[in-house]
Design a protein around this motif. Structure first.
Motif, PDB file in Angstrom:
ATOM      1  N   THR A  39       0.833  -1.207   0.000  1.00 49.38           N
ATOM      2  CA  THR A  39       0.000   0.000   0.000  1.00 49.38           C
ATOM      3  C   THR A  39       0.868   1.258   0.000  1.00 49.38           C
ATOM      4  O   THR A  39       0.493   2.279  -0.577  1.00 49.38           O
ATOM      5  N   PHE A  60      -7.537  -1.977  -1.905  1.00 53.08           N
ATOM      6  CA  PHE A  60      -7.147  -3.136  -1.096  1.00 53.08           C
ATOM      7  C   PHE A  60      -8.359  -4.051  -0.876  1.00 53.08           C
ATOM      8  O   PHE A  60      -8.270  -5.279  -1.036  1.00 53.08           O
ATOM      9  N   ALA A 233      -2.192  -2.079  -4.451  1.00 51.28           N
ATOM     10  CA  ALA A 233      -3.059  -2.195  -3.278  1.00 51.28           C
ATOM     11  C   ALA A 233      -3.919  -3.459  -3.361  1.00 51.28           C
ATOM     12  O   ALA A 233      -4.151  -4.133  -2.351  1.00 51.28           O
ATOM     13  N   GLY A 237      -4.227  -6.796  -0.785  1.00 52.00           N
ATOM     14  CA  GLY A 237      -5.432  -7.461  -0.296  1.00 52.00           C
ATOM     15  C   GLY A 237      -5.419  -8.949  -0.602  1.00 52.00           C
ATOM     16  O   GLY A 237      -5.808  -9.772   0.242  1.00 52.00           O
ATOM     17  N   GLY A 257      -4.796   0.614   4.179  1.00 55.64           N
ATOM     18  CA  GLY A 257      -4.722   1.508   3.032  1.00 55.64           C
ATOM     19  C   GLY A 257      -4.282   2.901   3.417  1.00 55.64           C
ATOM     20  O   GLY A 257      -3.463   3.528   2.728  1.00 55.64           O
TER      21      GLY A 257
END
Length: 344
Positions: A39, A60, A233, A237, A257
């Motif tokens: 991130t 994310f 991002a 995740g 994030g």
């Protein structure tokens, strides 16, 4: 801490022990730094093009949902295909979600700070709907809801073939995702400083008018940059889901994030700096609980420390501004980046 009657030395010792005192402490630090690297890179890449990507949180979450959608299906697929496919789904989800503010900026002039903030809320609500357990009035459950979970809104566990293998298994729970994150940092460094695309991104960030005069497609570069940021991002995740949580629930989004913004700024938007800053933030997060346990200092004080660190990083610029001291070349570049926000 002294003002509230706490012992700072005892608190910092607890913080250090919680981050580095044992093998499990080191493992927690590494786990915490992994999503922060990605991130942070997401925000840093956008900075290079003069964009302020506040939307890493939403990207994310979308990446998480896309990865888990692949991860809970196809149980007979070989792991060598299933894991990359699920990670690519997360990257694609983040890129698509990142493309939206990029296109809005290029074609309508909408500022990415506003659109990415709004998209964070939409992403959170959309992700929550996908695992919605339904209601007592006959509401339809979400498509990813695990029917065996009853009233709990969450997905089923990711199948074994989609889980990122452990480097050190339980109780350490360190997976290969950390090396993927570090590899991504190397790849982003190469992209930004060794390729034509990276040169165009940095040129657009420094001066979009000059870039356009030089023949660079500014609009396309803006969209591409924020798509790359979103993909990073989204990858974060996916790694968190496939490597650690092994399922998705709405509360898994967290603040990772937004932490990326601080990590990127602390790392001076350089990939290597982002990795080091993520390691620091991982250590602070890992040691917070132990600091509270050993000294009684609230774990929230860690957020105060993070804010002070960021303030100290910004202090040289503030001091030079107050006393009108000349700027370094790097600060001139950073100023150009800041002043170019909002331009296309």
């Amino acid at each position: 801490m002294l003002l509230f009657g706490d012992d700072p030395l005892k608190a910092y010792k607890g913080l250090f022990d919680g981050a580095f005192g044992t093998g499990r402490a080191w493992a927690t630090t590494v786990r915490k730094m992994t999503p922060a690297i990605l991130t942070g890179l997401s925000v840093a890449v956008a900075f290079k093009a003069g964009l302020f990507n506040i939307g890493a949180s939403g990207q994310f979450i979308i990446g998480t949902v896309c990865s888990v959608a692949i991860g809970i299906n196809f149980p007979d697929m070989p792991a060598i295909i299933h894991i990359p496919l699920a990670l690519l789904a997360g990257i694609a989800g983040g890129m698509i979600w990142g493309a939206i503010p990029g296109l809005l900026k290029v074609y309508t002039g909408a500022h990415e700070v506003i659109t990415t903030i709004m998209l964070n809320y939409i992403a959170s609500l959309l992700a929550g709907w996908t695992v919605y357990a339904g209601g007592t009035q006959g509401q339809t459950p979400g498509p990813l809801w695990d029917r065996t979970a009853g009233p709990i809104s969450e997905t089923a566990d990711v199948v074994a073939s989609a889980r990122i293998p452990w480097i050190f298994g339980p109780p350490y729970r360190v997976h290969w995702g950390v090396l993927i994150a570090i590899l991504a940092a190397v790849l982003i460094w190469w992209l930004l400083y060794k390729t034509t695309i990276g040169f165009e991104i940095r040129t657009v960030g420094a001066n979009s008018k000059a870039a356009r005069y030089a023949g660079i497609r500014v609009g396309w570069t803006v969209v591409l940059t924020i798509m790359i940021a979103g993909g990073l991002a989204g990858l974060a995740g996916g790694i968190e889901t496939l490597g650690l949580n092994h399922k998705f629930a709405p509360e898994f989004g967290g603040s990772v994030g937004f932490d990326g913004i601080t990590v990127a700024l602390l790392g001076q938007t350089h990939p290597l700096g982002v990795v080091l800053a993520a390691f620091l933030f991982g250590a602070l997060d890992a040691g917070a609980a132990n600091m509270q346990f050993q000294s009684g200092v609230a774990a929230d004080i860690i957020q105060v420390i993070q804010g002070l660190i960021l303030a100290f990083v910004a202090a040289p610029t503030i001091i030079r501004s107050i006393f009108r001291i000349g700027k370094t070349a790097d600060e001139v570049e950073q100023r150009n980046l800041s002043s170019s926000w909002g331009r296309s």
